[in-house]
Design a protein around this motif. Sequence first.
Motif, PDB file in Angstrom:
ATOM      1  N   VAL A  99       0.860  -1.178   0.000  1.00 57.79           N
ATOM      2  CA  VAL A  99       0.000   0.000   0.000  1.00 57.79           C
ATOM      3  C   VAL A  99       0.901   1.234   0.000  1.00 57.79           C
ATOM      4  O   VAL A  99       1.663   1.455   0.941  1.00 57.79           O
ATOM      5  CB  VAL A  99      -0.932   0.026   1.235  1.00 57.79           C
ATOM      6  CG1 VAL A  99      -1.790   1.283   1.217  1.00 57.79           C
ATOM      7  CG2 VAL A  99      -1.813  -1.215   1.270  1.00 57.79           C
ATOM      8  N   ASP A 107     -10.214   3.344   0.411  1.00 54.93           N
ATOM      9  CA  ASP A 107     -10.952   2.232   0.995  1.00 54.93           C
ATOM     10  C   ASP A 107     -10.172   0.936   0.818  1.00 54.93           C
ATOM     11  O   ASP A 107      -9.343   0.807  -0.098  1.00 54.93           O
ATOM     12  CB  ASP A 107     -12.321   2.106   0.318  1.00 54.93           C
ATOM     13  CG  ASP A 107     -13.237   1.176   1.094  1.00 54.93           C
ATOM     14  OD1 ASP A 107     -13.254  -0.015   0.776  1.00 54.93           O
ATOM     15  OD2 ASP A 107     -13.914   1.647   2.024  1.00 54.93           O
ATOM     16  N   THR A 108     -10.443  -0.030   1.685  1.00 57.71           N
ATOM     17  CA  THR A 108      -9.734  -1.315   1.612  1.00 57.71           C
ATOM     18  C   THR A 108      -9.995  -2.036   0.293  1.00 57.71           C
ATOM     19  O   THR A 108      -9.218  -2.916  -0.087  1.00 57.71           O
ATOM     20  CB  THR A 108     -10.142  -2.221   2.783  1.00 57.71           C
ATOM     21  OG1 THR A 108     -11.569  -2.290   2.864  1.00 57.71           O
ATOM     22  CG2 THR A 108      -9.584  -1.704   4.103  1.00 57.71           C
ATOM     23  N   ASP A 109     -11.074  -1.669  -0.413  1.00 58.57           N
ATOM     24  CA  ASP A 109     -11.309  -2.230  -1.745  1.00 58.57           C
ATOM     25  C   ASP A 109     -10.123  -1.964  -2.663  1.00 58.57           C
ATOM     26  O   ASP A 109      -9.696  -2.837  -3.431  1.00 58.57           O
ATOM     27  CB  ASP A 109     -12.559  -1.610  -2.375  1.00 58.57           C
ATOM     28  CG  ASP A 109     -13.834  -2.301  -1.933  1.00 58.57           C
ATOM     29  OD1 ASP A 109     -13.753  -3.476  -1.559  1.00 58.57           O
ATOM     30  OD2 ASP A 109     -14.890  -1.663  -1.966  1.00 58.57           O
ATOM     31  N   TRP A 111      -7.008  -1.318  -1.743  1.00 58.62           N
ATOM     32  CA  TRP A 111      -5.853  -2.087  -1.283  1.00 58.62           C
ATOM     33  C   TRP A 111      -5.934  -3.514  -1.802  1.00 58.62           C
ATOM     34  O   TRP A 111      -4.951  -4.078  -2.271  1.00 58.62           O
ATOM     35  CB  TRP A 111      -5.797  -2.126   0.244  1.00 58.62           C
ATOM     36  CG  TRP A 111      -5.666  -0.806   0.913  1.00 58.62           C
ATOM     37  CD1 TRP A 111      -5.482   0.414   0.325  1.00 58.62           C
ATOM     38  CD2 TRP A 111      -5.695  -0.569   2.323  1.00 58.62           C
ATOM     39  NE1 TRP A 111      -5.403   1.396   1.284  1.00 58.62           N
ATOM     40  CE2 TRP A 111      -5.526   0.826   2.523  1.00 58.62           C
ATOM     41  CE3 TRP A 111      -5.856  -1.393   3.434  1.00 58.62           C
ATOM     42  CZ2 TRP A 111      -5.516   1.398   3.789  1.00 58.62           C
ATOM     43  CZ3 TRP A 111      -5.840  -0.832   4.698  1.00 58.62           C
ATOM     44  CH2 TRP A 111      -5.668   0.545   4.871  1.00 58.62           C
ATOM     45  N   LYS A 112      -7.128  -4.088  -1.687  1.00 57.52           N
ATOM     46  CA  LYS A 112      -7.318  -5.482  -2.079  1.00 57.52           C
ATOM     47  C   LYS A 112      -6.990  -5.698  -3.552  1.00 57.52           C
ATOM     48  O   LYS A 112      -6.486  -6.754  -3.939  1.00 57.52           O
ATOM     49  CB  LYS A 112      -8.761  -5.910  -1.790  1.00 57.52           C
ATOM     50  CG  LYS A 112      -9.031  -7.397  -1.945  1.00 57.52           C
ATOM     51  CD  LYS A 112     -10.447  -7.726  -1.504  1.00 57.52           C
ATOM     52  CE  LYS A 112     -10.699  -9.233  -1.584  1.00 57.52           C
ATOM     53  NZ  LYS A 112     -10.646  -9.737  -2.969  1.00 57.52           N
ATOM     54  N   PHE A 141      -7.078  -4.290   9.703  1.00 62.67           N
ATOM     55  CA  PHE A 141      -8.314  -3.893   9.055  1.00 62.67           C
ATOM     56  C   PHE A 141      -9.074  -5.152   8.638  1.00 62.67           C
ATOM     57  O   PHE A 141      -8.492  -6.230   8.533  1.00 62.67           O
ATOM     58  CB  PHE A 141      -8.026  -3.022   7.824  1.00 62.67           C
ATOM     59  CG  PHE A 141      -7.191  -1.809   8.139  1.00 62.67           C
ATOM     60  CD1 PHE A 141      -7.789  -0.591   8.409  1.00 62.67           C
ATOM     61  CD2 PHE A 141      -5.808  -1.903   8.189  1.00 62.67           C
ATOM     62  CE1 PHE A 141      -7.023   0.525   8.714  1.00 62.67           C
ATOM     63  CE2 PHE A 141      -5.035  -0.799   8.507  1.00 62.67           C
ATOM     64  CZ  PHE A 141      -5.644   0.421   8.771  1.00 62.67           C
ATOM     65  N   TYR A 143     -12.101  -6.715   5.815  1.00 61.61           N
ATOM     66  CA  TYR A 143     -12.746  -6.497   4.521  1.00 61.61           C
ATOM     67  C   TYR A 143     -13.852  -7.517   4.363  1.00 61.61           C
ATOM     68  O   TYR A 143     -13.667  -8.687   4.689  1.00 61.61           O
ATOM     69  CB  TYR A 143     -11.717  -6.656   3.397  1.00 61.61           C
ATOM     70  CG  TYR A 143     -12.338  -6.612   2.026  1.00 61.61           C
ATOM     71  CD1 TYR A 143     -12.519  -5.405   1.360  1.00 61.61           C
ATOM     72  CD2 TYR A 143     -12.768  -7.782   1.396  1.00 61.61           C
ATOM     73  CE1 TYR A 143     -13.102  -5.359   0.105  1.00 61.61           C
ATOM     74  CE2 TYR A 143     -13.362  -7.743   0.144  1.00 61.61           C
ATOM     75  CZ  TYR A 143     -13.520  -6.536  -0.498  1.00 61.61           C
ATOM     76  OH  TYR A 143     -14.108  -6.494  -1.734  1.00 61.61           O
ATOM     77  N   ARG A 145     -16.069  -3.728   4.585  1.00 57.95           N
ATOM     78  CA  ARG A 145     -16.594  -2.900   5.665  1.00 57.95           C
ATOM     79  C   ARG A 145     -18.109  -2.768   5.509  1.00 57.95           C
ATOM     80  O   ARG A 145     -18.597  -1.880   4.827  1.00 57.95           O
ATOM     81  CB  ARG A 145     -15.943  -1.518   5.657  1.00 57.95           C
ATOM     82  CG  ARG A 145     -14.464  -1.534   5.994  1.00 57.95           C
ATOM     83  CD  ARG A 145     -13.896  -0.129   6.001  1.00 57.95           C
ATOM     84  NE  ARG A 145     -12.494  -0.120   6.374  1.00 57.95           N
ATOM     85  CZ  ARG A 145     -11.741   0.982   6.406  1.00 57.95           C
ATOM     86  NH1 ARG A 145     -12.284   2.142   6.082  1.00 57.95           N
ATOM     87  NH2 ARG A 145     -10.479   0.915   6.755  1.00 57.95           N
ATOM     88  N   ILE A 157      -6.754  -7.818   7.130  1.00 58.41           N
ATOM     89  CA  ILE A 157      -5.648  -7.125   6.472  1.00 58.41           C
ATOM     90  C   ILE A 157      -4.666  -6.629   7.532  1.00 58.41           C
ATOM     91  O   ILE A 157      -5.055  -5.928   8.472  1.00 58.41           O
ATOM     92  CB  ILE A 157      -6.152  -5.941   5.625  1.00 58.41           C
ATOM     93  CG1 ILE A 157      -7.137  -6.433   4.553  1.00 58.41           C
ATOM     94  CG2 ILE A 157      -4.975  -5.195   4.983  1.00 58.41           C
ATOM     95  CD1 ILE A 157      -7.782  -5.319   3.759  1.00 58.41           C
ATOM     96  N   MET A 174       1.499  -5.312   2.928  1.00 59.21           N
ATOM     97  CA  MET A 174       0.142  -5.735   3.252  1.00 59.21           C
ATOM     98  C   MET A 174       0.046  -7.254   3.164  1.00 59.21           C
ATOM     99  O   MET A 174       0.507  -7.866   2.206  1.00 59.21           O
ATOM    100  CB  MET A 174      -0.857  -5.107   2.280  1.00 59.21           C
ATOM    101  CG  MET A 174      -2.285  -5.598   2.453  1.00 59.21           C
ATOM    102  SD  MET A 174      -3.439  -4.807   1.285  1.00 59.21           S
ATOM    103  CE  MET A 174      -2.782  -5.370  -0.290  1.00 59.21           C
ATOM    104  N   MET A 176      -2.944 -10.293   3.587  1.00 55.42           N
ATOM    105  CA  MET A 176      -4.378 -10.536   3.690  1.00 55.42           C
ATOM    106  C   MET A 176      -4.631 -12.028   3.863  1.00 55.42           C
ATOM    107  O   MET A 176      -3.963 -12.857   3.255  1.00 55.42           O
ATOM    108  CB  MET A 176      -5.100 -10.055   2.424  1.00 55.42           C
ATOM    109  CG  MET A 176      -5.096  -8.568   2.233  1.00 55.42           C
ATOM    110  SD  MET A 176      -5.945  -8.094   0.687  1.00 55.42           S
ATOM    111  CE  MET A 176      -7.496  -8.933   0.883  1.00 55.42           C
TER     112      MET A 176
END
Length: 203
Positions: A99, A107-109, A111-112, A141, A143, A145, A157, A174, A176
Amino acid sequence: MSNYDNFIEDFPSRCGTILEKYRKDACKNGLEVTHMFAIASASITIPFARLRDNNHPSGDKMNGHYGKAVSKFNKLCGKYFLKSRLWNVDLESWQMGEVKKENLWQDTDQWKNNAHPLSKDVKVKKVLSIVRNALAHGSIFTYPRKQNPEDQIEHIIFLSKIRNDNKPTGNYDMLMVHPDDFFDFLVKWIDFLKDLKIPSEIV
C-alpha cells in the motif's frame, strides 16, 4: 493464580488453552475474530519479541538457557512460509501486496486490488514480522466494511511499515488472509512454541 514458567512457551501455551476452550462460545456469539485477535495480540507479539530482540529487557534471547529455543525460532524464520510447519498446506486465502503512502486513505477495496497470492518464496520471518507489527501498532483492518448483507469478514488485512536504512518510507507491506486460515496459522504458531519445551527449572 500460578506464575508463568516463561513468556516464550508457557504463556502462549496458556493463550492456546483459552483459544481452544472458548472458541465455540465466541463463534456462537459472533465474536470469533475478536477472540482470535485478543489471543494473537499476546501470543504472537510477546514471544516474538523475546526470541528476536537482543536488547529486550527480559534478556531471554541472550540467556544461554534459551539457546535451543532461539535456534529453533531462527530456523523456522528462515523457512519458506507455505512449506513451513506454520502452514504446509494449500495456499488458500493468503495474499500479499503493498500500500503506497498516497493510497493509505483509500478504501480497503483499493488495497485489495493490489494484492496477489502469497509467493512460495516468502519466508516465515516476513509473515511473522508483518503480523506482529500490525498487531503491535494497531494496523489491522477487515474487509469488507459492512458491504455484504450478512456483514461477514472475508479477509483480515495486516499492514507493516516498509523501511529503508531503518527509516520509514511511508509505504506499507500488506498481508491478507481469511479469518479461518488465520485461526489455523495461530494454532500452528502456538503449537510450535509449545514444542520448544523449555524446562521450568532453568528459568
